[in-house]
Scaffold this motif. Sequence first.
Motif, PDB file in Angstrom:
ATOM      1  N   PRO A  30       0.848  -1.201   0.000  1.00 44.41           N
ATOM      2  CA  PRO A  30       0.000   0.000   0.000  1.00 44.41           C
ATOM      3  C   PRO A  30       0.878   1.244   0.000  1.00 44.41           C
ATOM      4  O   PRO A  30       2.020   1.168   0.468  1.00 44.41           O
ATOM      5  CB  PRO A  30      -0.776  -0.102   1.315  1.00 44.41           C
ATOM      6  N   PRO A  31       0.447   2.348  -0.458  1.00 41.11           N
ATOM      7  CA  PRO A  31      -0.868   2.529  -1.061  1.00 41.11           C
ATOM      8  C   PRO A  31      -0.877   2.008  -2.505  1.00 41.11           C
ATOM      9  O   PRO A  31       0.177   1.810  -3.106  1.00 41.11           O
ATOM     10  CB  PRO A  31      -1.068   4.040  -1.028  1.00 41.11           C
ATOM     11  N   HIS A  32      -2.041   1.819  -3.028  1.00 39.28           N
ATOM     12  CA  HIS A  32      -2.239   1.357  -4.406  1.00 39.28           C
ATOM     13  C   HIS A  32      -1.708  -0.051  -4.630  1.00 39.28           C
ATOM     14  O   HIS A  32      -1.282  -0.390  -5.743  1.00 39.28           O
ATOM     15  CB  HIS A  32      -1.627   2.330  -5.414  1.00 39.28           C
ATOM     16  N   LYS A  33      -1.728  -0.891  -3.581  1.00 40.42           N
ATOM     17  CA  LYS A  33      -1.274  -2.274  -3.723  1.00 40.42           C
ATOM     18  C   LYS A  33      -2.055  -2.950  -4.851  1.00 40.42           C
ATOM     19  O   LYS A  33      -3.269  -2.842  -4.934  1.00 40.42           O
ATOM     20  CB  LYS A  33      -1.479  -3.042  -2.423  1.00 40.42           C
ATOM     21  N   GLY A  34      -1.325  -3.644  -5.750  1.00 37.59           N
ATOM     22  CA  GLY A  34      -1.937  -4.346  -6.859  1.00 37.59           C
ATOM     23  C   GLY A  34      -2.170  -3.495  -8.094  1.00 37.59           C
ATOM     24  O   GLY A  34      -2.520  -4.007  -9.145  1.00 37.59           O
ATOM     25  N   ASP A  77       5.292  17.631  -7.638  1.00 35.66           N
ATOM     26  CA  ASP A  77       5.252  17.987  -6.224  1.00 35.66           C
ATOM     27  C   ASP A  77       3.880  18.443  -5.728  1.00 35.66           C
ATOM     28  O   ASP A  77       3.780  19.136  -4.723  1.00 35.66           O
ATOM     29  CB  ASP A  77       6.298  19.064  -5.925  1.00 35.66           C
ATOM     30  N   ALA A  78       2.811  18.044  -6.413  1.00 40.37           N
ATOM     31  CA  ALA A  78       1.469  18.408  -5.937  1.00 40.37           C
ATOM     32  C   ALA A  78       1.300  17.881  -4.514  1.00 40.37           C
ATOM     33  O   ALA A  78       1.637  16.729  -4.233  1.00 40.37           O
ATOM     34  CB  ALA A  78       0.402  17.839  -6.860  1.00 40.37           C
ATOM     35  N   PRO A  79       0.795  18.704  -3.609  1.00 43.45           N
ATOM     36  CA  PRO A  79       0.699  18.296  -2.199  1.00 43.45           C
ATOM     37  C   PRO A  79      -0.094  17.006  -1.964  1.00 43.45           C
ATOM     38  O   PRO A  79       0.218  16.263  -1.052  1.00 43.45           O
ATOM     39  CB  PRO A  79       0.009  19.481  -1.533  1.00 43.45           C
ATOM     40  N   GLU A  80      -1.071  16.695  -2.776  1.00 46.82           N
ATOM     41  CA  GLU A  80      -1.918  15.527  -2.543  1.00 46.82           C
ATOM     42  C   GLU A  80      -1.606  14.358  -3.478  1.00 46.82           C
ATOM     43  O   GLU A  80      -2.433  13.460  -3.638  1.00 46.82           O
ATOM     44  CB  GLU A  80      -3.391  15.925  -2.695  1.00 46.82           C
ATOM     45  N   ARG A  81      -0.412  14.325  -4.084  1.00 43.26           N
ATOM     46  CA  ARG A  81      -0.118  13.277  -5.075  1.00 43.26           C
ATOM     47  C   ARG A  81       0.086  11.899  -4.454  1.00 43.26           C
ATOM     48  O   ARG A  81       0.032  10.900  -5.142  1.00 43.26           O
ATOM     49  CB  ARG A  81       1.079  13.672  -5.944  1.00 43.26           C
ATOM     50  N   ASP A  82       0.304  11.836  -3.158  1.00 46.47           N
ATOM     51  CA  ASP A  82       0.516  10.559  -2.485  1.00 46.47           C
ATOM     52  C   ASP A  82      -0.253  10.573  -1.163  1.00 46.47           C
ATOM     53  O   ASP A  82      -0.106  11.514  -0.379  1.00 46.47           O
ATOM     54  CB  ASP A  82       2.016  10.364  -2.230  1.00 46.47           C
ATOM     55  N   PRO A  83      -1.074   9.551  -0.907  1.00 51.91           N
ATOM     56  CA  PRO A  83      -1.868   9.549   0.324  1.00 51.91           C
ATOM     57  C   PRO A  83      -1.041   9.389   1.603  1.00 51.91           C
ATOM     58  O   PRO A  83      -1.538   9.643   2.697  1.00 51.91           O
ATOM     59  CB  PRO A  83      -2.815   8.350   0.138  1.00 51.91           C
ATOM     60  N   ARG A  84       0.239   9.022   1.499  1.00 48.54           N
ATOM     61  CA  ARG A  84       1.081   8.854   2.678  1.00 48.54           C
ATOM     62  C   ARG A  84       1.635  10.166   3.208  1.00 48.54           C
ATOM     63  O   ARG A  84       2.188  10.213   4.292  1.00 48.54           O
ATOM     64  CB  ARG A  84       2.257   7.921   2.361  1.00 48.54           C
TER      65      ARG A  84
END
Length: 146
Positions: A30-34, A77-84
């Motif tokens: 995760p995130p986006h596992k699979g 570098d968008a602030p929300e590009r990764d949920p972590r």
Amino acid sequence: MTETFETLRYTADVVCVWNGRVLLIERGWPPHKGQLALPGGHVDPGETSRAAAARELLEETGIRVAAEDLTLIGIYDAPERDPRGRYISVAYRIEVSDDPRAQAGDDATAVAWVSLGDLPDLAFDHTAIVTDAQLWRPTSPCRPTL
């Protein structure tokens, strides 16, 4: 005045192209596992993003390239590009010749050469990175104006 600090994470991604196809990994974590994504990962201490991109490509797919052969696509570098949290990624492009034998390694559970004309939705903002890589054209050096 209160100061707020944000933890930044520095990563590198690679758009590896062969014969009209892009090399994608299936994420094992995760995130986006699979889900399919570009090969990439964290830049280690003392390492450049270009060296990290070449290392991650090798670790996740078995494809070895020289770091100096990677071409910069851009910085994402968008602030929300990764949920972590806040991840800043430098993306590179490389075209490989011959018949590269990719195999899943590290945190990739599978690899696939996917036609650039039939690209599925990818994890994170990787669809946009691949699109930018296809639009990328070398430019001539900038000349200062007087």
